[in-house]
Design an enzyme around this catalytic site. Structure first.
Site, PDB file in Angstrom:
ATOM      1  N   HIS A   1       2.144  -0.153  -1.100  1.00 51.63           N
ATOM      2  CA  HIS A   1       1.628  -0.194  -2.485  1.00 51.63           C
ATOM      3  C   HIS A   1       3.086  -0.812  -3.181  1.00 51.63           C
ATOM      4  O   HIS A   1       4.134  -0.437  -2.665  1.00 51.63           O
ATOM      5  CB  HIS A   1       1.447   1.012  -3.094  1.00 51.63           C
ATOM      6  CG  HIS A   1       0.968   0.828  -4.463  1.00 51.63           C
ATOM      7  ND1 HIS A   1       1.880   0.819  -5.618  1.00 51.63           N
ATOM      8  CD2 HIS A   1      -0.110   0.913  -4.837  1.00 51.63           C
ATOM      9  CE1 HIS A   1       1.209   0.669  -6.727  1.00 51.63           C
ATOM     10  NE2 HIS A   1      -0.158   0.817  -6.376  1.00 51.63           N
TER      11      HIS A   1
ATOM     12  N   GLU B   1      -3.815  -6.599  -5.656  1.00 50.79           N
ATOM     13  CA  GLU B   1      -3.269  -5.807  -6.958  1.00 50.79           C
ATOM     14  C   GLU B   1      -2.110  -6.787  -7.379  1.00 50.79           C
ATOM     15  O   GLU B   1      -0.848  -6.775  -6.930  1.00 50.79           O
ATOM     16  CB  GLU B   1      -2.757  -4.510  -6.442  1.00 50.79           C
ATOM     17  CG  GLU B   1      -3.878  -3.410  -6.088  1.00 50.79           C
ATOM     18  CD  GLU B   1      -3.359  -2.234  -6.349  1.00 50.79           C
ATOM     19  OE1 GLU B   1      -4.137  -1.511  -7.051  1.00 50.79           O
ATOM     20  OE2 GLU B   1      -2.182  -1.718  -6.090  1.00 50.79           O
TER      21      GLU B   1
END
Ligand code: PGA
Length: 253
Positions: free
Chosen positions: A98, A170
């Protein structure tokens, strides 16, 4: 490589909630979730809450997973959480790479070992996060950045045969900012990601594959991403912390 049979909606709680509030939120979401929801629901709490949630949700329609994993198998690695423990908890997914971990926790160099560890030592589905910064986007480097991230992440993996894999696209400029990508733009990037994986693993593709979009998804915009073949689901941060919002998204996506 076929798509997952259902769209997947993931709630990434990050470190926003303490143990007590994580359990409360999980219970509320479980209550609101329609058994016949069109999409699959996945919760990513912190490690401690994950252990408790796993006991309550073992036989439910709600899946759960970890926000991170150690790059090594069992051994003397103080403070780490092993893929073996996550297997014991019956986790279905592990988030890897992430952007917040890349930014604050020097994650970049560990990602390939983490991906390799999960794929080699478990059947847990890795969700690899990729995405470009605002500067990179402005400089027209989005695809080159993503390609490099994918190449690096899978540098230790020879085959994906028989494995299930999810990539979460993302864009950094969309995470927690309220700025959301145009669905058509996301589709183009998702198509490119698929092509890169197909080229990298031409003869050993995963059995199931999906690409999620993540970044400022909320009640007002989630429907724009619905019913699009190249978008396998959503990775949601902020809006997954409100049981009513998150449940509504999952029940309607
Ligand atoms: P956000 O976070 O939905 O709050 O933008 C998404 C994520 O970081 O996974």
């Amino acid at each position: 490589m076929k798509n997952f049979s259902k769209k997947i909606i993931i709630g990434n709680w990050k470190m926003n909630l303490d143990y007590k509030d994580s359990i409360i939120l999980a219970k509320k979401i479980n209550k609101n979730f329609r058994r016949k929801a069109p999409s699959s629901i996945v919760l990513l709490p912190d490690f401690l809450s994950l252990s408790e949630i796993s006991k309550n949700f073992k036989n439910k329609n709600i899946s759960y997973g970890a926000q991170d994993v150690a790059p090594f198998t069992l051994g003397s690695y103080t403070g780490e959480v092993s893929v073996e423990s996550l297997k014991d908890l019956k986790c279905s997914y592990i988030l890897i790479g992430h952007s917040e971990r890349r930014k604050y926790l020097a994650e970049d160099k560990l990602i390939s070992a983490k991906i390799n560890n999960v794929l080699t030592n478990s059947n847990i589905i890795p969700i690899l996060c990729v995405g470009e910064s605002l500067e990179q986007k402005k400089d027209g480097e989005t695809l080159a950045v993503i390609k490099e991230q994918l190449k690096e992440a899978f540098s230790k993996v020879k085959s994906l045969k028989g494995k299930k894999l999810i990539i979460a696209y993302e864009p950094l400029w969309a995470i927690g900012t309220g700025k959301v990508i145009l669905p058509a733009e996301a589709v183009l990037i998702h198509k490119e990601i698929r092509k890169i994986i197909q080229t990298m693993f031409a003869t050993s593709l995963p059995s199931e594959f999906g690409i999620l979009y993540g970044g400022s998804i909320n009640l007002r915009n989630y429907e724009d991403f619905k019913n699009i073949e190249d978008i396998s689901g959503l990775l949601i941060g902020g809006a997954s912390l409100k049981a009513s919002d998150f449940s509504k998204i999952v029940n309607n996506f």
